[in-house]
Design a protein around this motif. Sequence first.
Motif, short mmCIF file in Angstrom:
data_model
loop_
_atom_site.label_atom_id
_atom_site.label_comp_id
_atom_site.label_asym_id
_atom_site.label_seq_id
_atom_site.Cartn_x
_atom_site.Cartn_y
_atom_site.Cartn_z
N PRO A 1 -9.37 -24.87 16.41
CA PRO A 1 -10.80 -24.74 16.67
C PRO A 1 -11.18 -25.38 18.00
CG PRO A 1 -10.41 -26.41 15.00
CD PRO A 1 -9.09 -25.75 15.28
N PHE A 2 -12.20 -24.83 18.62
CA PHE A 2 -12.68 -25.36 19.89
C PHE A 2 -13.78 -26.38 19.59
CE2 PHE A 2 -15.38 -25.31 23.66
CZ PHE A 2 -14.44 -25.59 24.63
N ASN A 3 -13.59 -27.60 20.04
CA ASN A 3 -14.59 -28.66 19.87
C ASN A 3 -14.50 -29.60 21.07
OD1 ASN A 3 -12.39 -30.38 19.37
ND2 ASN A 3 -12.56 -30.11 17.16
N TRP A 4 -15.21 -30.71 20.99
CA TRP A 4 -15.23 -31.62 22.13
C TRP A 4 -13.85 -32.20 22.41
CZ3 TRP A 4 -13.87 -36.74 22.13
CH2 TRP A 4 -13.73 -37.37 20.88
N THR B 1 -8.42 -29.16 27.81
CA THR B 1 -8.90 -28.43 28.98
C THR B 1 -9.00 -29.34 30.21
OG1 THR B 1 -10.18 -27.02 27.50
CG2 THR B 1 -10.73 -26.93 29.84
N ASN B 2 -9.63 -30.52 30.05
CA ASN B 2 -9.85 -31.41 31.21
C ASN B 2 -8.62 -32.21 31.59
OD1 ASN B 2 -12.46 -30.51 31.28
ND2 ASN B 2 -13.35 -32.34 30.37
N LEU B 3 -7.91 -32.75 30.60
CA LEU B 3 -6.80 -33.65 30.91
C LEU B 3 -5.43 -32.99 30.74
CD1 LEU B 3 -8.10 -36.91 29.17
CD2 LEU B 3 -8.39 -36.19 31.54
#
Length: 157
Positions: free
Chosen positions: A2-5, A12-14
Amino acid sequence: QPFNWQTEYFETNLGLSLDELSIWSIYLASMYWSIMTITTIGFGDVAPKTDFERVFMCVLMFFGASLQAFLIGTICGLVAELSESSTIFRATINSLNEFMSAYDFDDELRVRLRKYFAYAHSVKDTKRYAHLLENMSPALQSEVSLITNSVWVKQVP
């Protein structure tokens, strides 16, 4: 998955997999996010990548927010003290309290003295504005006097 924070921040960021991370790293990232939000610092282009960097940034943000709160509180306190007559009155009352404590005055006398000094302070304020009353019509003088002396008028039986 699932996509969450968590996936947004870590994967995605790290570029890290959630499976590689400890619960401590996820908790620390949550704390970092909440402190960043509460202190209204905002999210910039540069974000901490390691747990150490997140801890360091949390401490730094708390320090910065505390310093900001202290400075704003100090400035507000200074602005509140701008009234010269109020500052003098508070200093007088503080001196009176020290004097009464030093000589162990009884409570009834302490109350009477404080009331007297409060009354004297209000009389000084009234005298300061007397020139304004002099320039009013008799009807306005009566109305303003009734308002400014209402505390004392109400005490008359």
